[in-house]
Design an enzyme around this catalytic site. Structure first.
Site, PDB file in Angstrom:
ATOM      1  NE  ARG A 216      -1.706  -2.553   2.756  1.00 59.75           N
ATOM      2  CZ  ARG A 216      -2.152  -3.692   2.364  1.00 59.75           C
ATOM      3  NH1 ARG A 216      -2.522  -3.730   1.886  1.00 59.75           N
ATOM      4  NH2 ARG A 216      -0.384  -4.708   2.908  1.00 59.75           N
ATOM      5  CB  THR A 217       3.580   2.256   1.966  1.00 62.79           C
ATOM      6  OG1 THR A 217       3.169   1.729   3.165  1.00 62.79           O
ATOM      7  CG2 THR A 217       3.996   3.908   2.838  1.00 62.79           C
TER       8      THR A 217
ATOM      9  CE  LYS B 153      26.802  -3.570  -6.635  1.00 57.30           C
ATOM     10  NZ  LYS B 153      27.612  -2.077  -7.617  1.00 57.30           N
TER      11      LYS B 153
ATOM     12  NE  ARG C 255       7.089   0.520   4.685  1.00 59.52           N
ATOM     13  CZ  ARG C 255       6.079   0.096   4.706  1.00 59.52           C
ATOM     14  NH1 ARG C 255       5.190  -1.629   4.690  1.00 59.52           N
ATOM     15  NH2 ARG C 255       4.985   1.352   5.106  1.00 59.52           N
TER      16      ARG C 255
ATOM     17  CG  HIS D  42       3.163   3.667   8.983  1.00 56.31           C
ATOM     18  ND1 HIS D  42       3.644   4.060   7.981  1.00 56.31           N
ATOM     19  CD2 HIS D  42       2.914   2.723   8.049  1.00 56.31           C
ATOM     20  CE1 HIS D  42       3.722   3.844   6.197  1.00 56.31           C
ATOM     21  NE2 HIS D  42       2.899   2.984   6.491  1.00 56.31           N
TER      22      HIS D  42
HETATM   23  N1   CP Z   1      -0.160  -0.044   5.816  1.00 58.89           N
HETATM   24  C1   CP Z   1       1.539  -0.110   5.382  1.00 58.89           C
HETATM   25  O1   CP Z   1       1.634   0.300   5.859  1.00 58.89           O
HETATM   26  O2   CP Z   1       0.935  -1.057   4.084  1.00 58.89           O
HETATM   27  P1   CP Z   1       2.615  -2.236   3.441  1.00 58.89           P
HETATM   28  O3   CP Z   1       2.744  -2.526   4.247  1.00 58.89           O
HETATM   29  O4   CP Z   1       1.476  -2.637   2.371  1.00 58.89           O
HETATM   30  O5   CP Z   1       2.773  -0.668   2.443  1.00 58.89           O
END
Ligand code: CP
Length: 309
Positions: free
Chosen positions: A53-54, A82, A103, A131
């Protein structure tokens, strides 16, 4: 505070005013799309940890505003393999893009990135820490469902269920809700309870946090039931994980005495903590919630790139 050029790393960086601005711009962009707003801008998505999603909603958000996207979804295909450091990876992306969405599995990685980056860093999740963009879309969703959240006229009861110790979406949303008129319930397996520091912060703001014993109780007493996945990868004891996972499964039967207006949210992915029969109930709202990621992430991109102020 000015958004242009700003990093979005933690809820602690966002005031209530900031949050309300993000929600208001997201609403405008949802109602009146601006397909050329970010034309000429490039976003780098650096995902050192899996995501559906993100990453995809950020990429969709950027594309639908006329911007372009580069990046990676698997750090094993990059020069990190590397031995290149995170700091050097950020220094490289900064040469190529106007904004970085990242992320990373380690708490604090996004904050570290801000120390070497001259372009905005948006944290798409760092370890079990924060998040923030998920929280913005959670708030946007809650505000669409219960508009009185924003003007504080009604008190909303929000129950957090699942892994409250390691769940970064819980940590971020919990901090954001402290700006509003809420009552909080929690339910978590032993060892995965909400860290005491969160409860202390809530108490200091006059917000009550009550532990409940069952998912059914949480569903019956709340307006929003925020379910989360038990994160096997962060669980302290695999044997204990097998033991608790079956006891944290919400099904439609458990909702029979819930308020008609109860809405169940989940940042997703779900594994087995919500049975699919819940999807058929009027309470399930996790798929529309994920859809709200587009206008909210559009708003964040437009703000940090200085195209909306
Ligand atoms: N909600 C969320 O962060 O989903 P993903 O891990 O799929 O990005």
């Amino acid at each position: 505070m000015e958004f242009n050029g700003r990093h979005i790393v933690s809820l602690r960086d966002l005031s209530k005013e900031d949050l309300l601005k993000i929600l208001s711009i997201a609403k405008n962009l949802e109602e009146k799309p601006q397909p050329d707003l970010l034309s000429g801008f490039l976003m780098a998505t650096l995902f050192f940890e899996p995501s559906t999603r993100t990453r995809l909603s950020f990429e969709a958000a950027m594309s639908r505003l006329g911007g372009r996207v580069i990046g990676f979804a698997d750090a094993n295909s990059t020069s990190q393999k590397k031995g290149e450091s995170l700091a050097d990876t950020i220094r490289m992306a900064e040469q190529y893009a106007d904004v970085i969405v990242m992320r990373h599995p380690h708490d604090g990685a996004a904050r570290l990135a801000t120390e070497v980056s001259g372009i905005p860093i948006i944290n798409g999740g760092d370890g079990s820490n924060q998040h923030p963009t998920q929280t913005c879309l959670d708030l946007y969703t809650i505000n669409k469902l219960f508009p009185n959240l924003i003007d504080d006229s009604d008190q909303l009861t929000v129950a957090f269920a699942g892994d409250l110790r390691y769940g970064r979406t819980v940590h971020s949303l919990f901090e954001a809700l402290l700006h509003f008129n809420v009552k909080i319930l929690t339910i978590a397996p032993k060892g995965l309870e909400l860290p005491e520091s969160f409860t202390q912060k809530a108490t200091a703001k006059g917000i009550t946090v009550t532990v409940v014993e069952t998912l059914q109780e949480a569903a019956e007493q709340s307006d929003i039931l925020y379910m989360t996945r038990l994160q096997e990868e962060r669980f302290p004891d695999p044997v204990e994980f097998d033991h608790v996972k079956s006891s944290y499964r919400l099904n439609a039967r458990m909702l029979k005495n819930a308020k008609e207006s109860l809405r169940i949210l989940h940042p997703l992915p779900r594994v087995n903590e919500i049975a699919t029969d819940v999807d058929e109930t009027e309470h399930a709202h996790y798929f529309p919630q994920a859809g709200n990621g587009i206008p909210v992430r559009q708003a964040l991109l437009a703000l940090v790139l200085g195209k909306i102020s």
